[in-house]
Design a protein around this motif. Sequence first.
Motif, PDB file in Angstrom:
ATOM      1  N   THR A  15     -55.060  22.092 -57.021  1.00 28.41           N
ATOM      2  CA  THR A  15     -55.301  21.140 -58.103  1.00 28.41           C
ATOM      3  C   THR A  15     -55.221  19.706 -57.580  1.00 28.41           C
ATOM      4  O   THR A  15     -54.257  19.335 -56.915  1.00 28.41           O
ATOM      5  CB  THR A  15     -54.269  21.334 -59.224  1.00 28.41           C
ATOM      6  OG1 THR A  15     -54.359  22.681 -59.723  1.00 28.41           O
ATOM      7  CG2 THR A  15     -54.514  20.355 -60.357  1.00 28.41           C
ATOM      8  N   GLY A  16     -56.251  18.922 -57.873  1.00 24.40           N
ATOM      9  CA  GLY A  16     -56.300  17.545 -57.432  1.00 24.40           C
ATOM     10  C   GLY A  16     -56.996  17.327 -56.112  1.00 24.40           C
ATOM     11  O   GLY A  16     -57.339  16.196 -55.764  1.00 24.40           O
ATOM     12  N   ASP A  40     -55.570  13.923 -50.399  1.00 22.12           N
ATOM     13  CA  ASP A  40     -55.936  13.921 -51.818  1.00 22.12           C
ATOM     14  C   ASP A  40     -54.742  14.145 -52.735  1.00 22.12           C
ATOM     15  O   ASP A  40     -54.693  13.620 -53.858  1.00 22.12           O
ATOM     16  CB  ASP A  40     -56.970  15.018 -52.100  1.00 22.12           C
ATOM     17  CG  ASP A  40     -58.298  14.757 -51.430  1.00 22.12           C
ATOM     18  OD1 ASP A  40     -58.598  13.584 -51.134  1.00 22.12           O
ATOM     19  OD2 ASP A  40     -59.058  15.728 -51.205  1.00 22.12           O
ATOM     20  N   VAL A  41     -53.804  14.966 -52.280  1.00 24.63           N
ATOM     21  CA  VAL A  41     -52.648  15.365 -53.089  1.00 24.63           C
ATOM     22  C   VAL A  41     -51.378  15.223 -52.251  1.00 24.63           C
ATOM     23  O   VAL A  41     -51.337  15.730 -51.119  1.00 24.63           O
ATOM     24  CB  VAL A  41     -52.782  16.840 -53.555  1.00 24.63           C
ATOM     25  CG1 VAL A  41     -51.583  17.266 -54.391  1.00 24.63           C
ATOM     26  CG2 VAL A  41     -54.077  17.050 -54.326  1.00 24.63           C
TER      27      VAL A  41
END
Length: 500
Positions: free
Chosen positions: A207-208, A397-398
């Motif tokens: 996620t993300g 990104d995360v």
Amino acid sequence: MTSRASIVSGVLAAAAAIAAGEGLAALFSLRESPLLAVGQTVIELTPGPIAEGIIGVVGQADKPLAIASVVVAILLLGSLVGRWWLPHRLRAFLLVTALVVLTSAAVLSRPYGGVAGVFVSVAAGVVVLGVLELLLRERRHVQADIARRSFIRTAAVIAVATVFVGAAGEVMASRRRRRQAVEQVRASLKLPSRSAAVPAGADLGVTGQSPWLSTNRDFYRIDTALQPPLIDPEGWTLRIHGMVDRELTLTYQDLLDRGLEDAWITICCVSNPVGGDLIGNTVWGGVPIKDILAEVGIQDGADALLSTSDDGWNCGTPLEALTDGRNALLALTMNGEPLPIPHGFPVRQVVPGLYGYVSATKWVVDWEITRFADFEAYWTQRGWGERGPIKTESRIDVPGNGETVDAGMTTVAGVAWAQQVGVEGVEIRIDGGQWQKATLGKAPNVDTWVQWTTQWDAEPGEHLIEARATNADGVPQTEEVADVLPDGATGYPRIGVKVT
């Protein structure tokens, strides 16, 4: 009061001229209005470092900003003309004349320029003079009349502006009709291509994290076209000439008859900062460029392909990168669909391993086989490097930069790329400590990015997370910080997080 009315009248006269120019451009079916021609000329004359600074600040909003800036500049000049109109009529007239001349020169410098565009520019200048004369012809009034006449003047201007705004709306409608016609043709094409499934194991599903496949809608767009060319495939041709044994002109159907090959390819903009998002990955369908070059025959001494877009933009690509076996394509499809108009419909170039400014010509219509020593392309004239190989890079990104996360096991994830070599590994480190290996997703070839992820046992406090990729030759991403100029940014991506 009179000075204020003069300034307002000048602004309204300039606005009326803009609208008149747009309306006449629609009436004459011009590919570009004088306003757009001026905007494109401003872009072309902007020095490279300034252009890069603008892209760094506004990213993909550069085109609306460019148009808005030109409009604001015209309105400001209009205010000056209005201010001068009564006390310095000759000075005002000369300024308007100079603007008309400059606008006409901008029109004629464009690939679509011509006599009709010059006429529209002159007509816009006449509108400025006419509106000012209409609004400010009453020069002497007693004080008691000023408020009443100002009201009448404003009402008249609103009526005139309404007419011209209607004309401006018509040009937008005209542009929409042309675009709709091309979109209809695009939608009706039955190309031998279809969307490809994401390879198993390529998308880690964090996620993300950036999806492994960049959709057409979300794919980044950086180019110099304020409005993308609208080209019917039936009328598209590619002329191939220069240092070749046989000149050749290809049509859209010629490319289809050759058959399309699909390839997963990540492309990246040289303006992408470390950790930036001016990069995307999708499956492209097209004709191998190396086959076309073999057909025309490259003469000894040639080392570059100078490709030119329908709107006049050009770039130089090393012939070596087009003939060494990599999946360099004349692309017709993007993720199984005909190219979207903003991404080069009907035909564009896609060359893995090179930044777009030296390879990814959209709306391509001309190839000249030549030598780097014999030309300077659009961006190399503005300070960018000549050949532009993409560097080994990674991105986090995360978590997001500045994000607050809970203490305990925390997912850190991102993407990495090392085109023409492939990514061997990605590592992260916390607060300058030891490097920790991440888990890589799968990739179908060396020309796509790869997702990576790892777990970090986060302790309370503020922390700095860094990442680095290592390519398949064992060469790690450099820590040395460099700006995007002249040939791409370098350094480790870094984010700060707070753990509670």
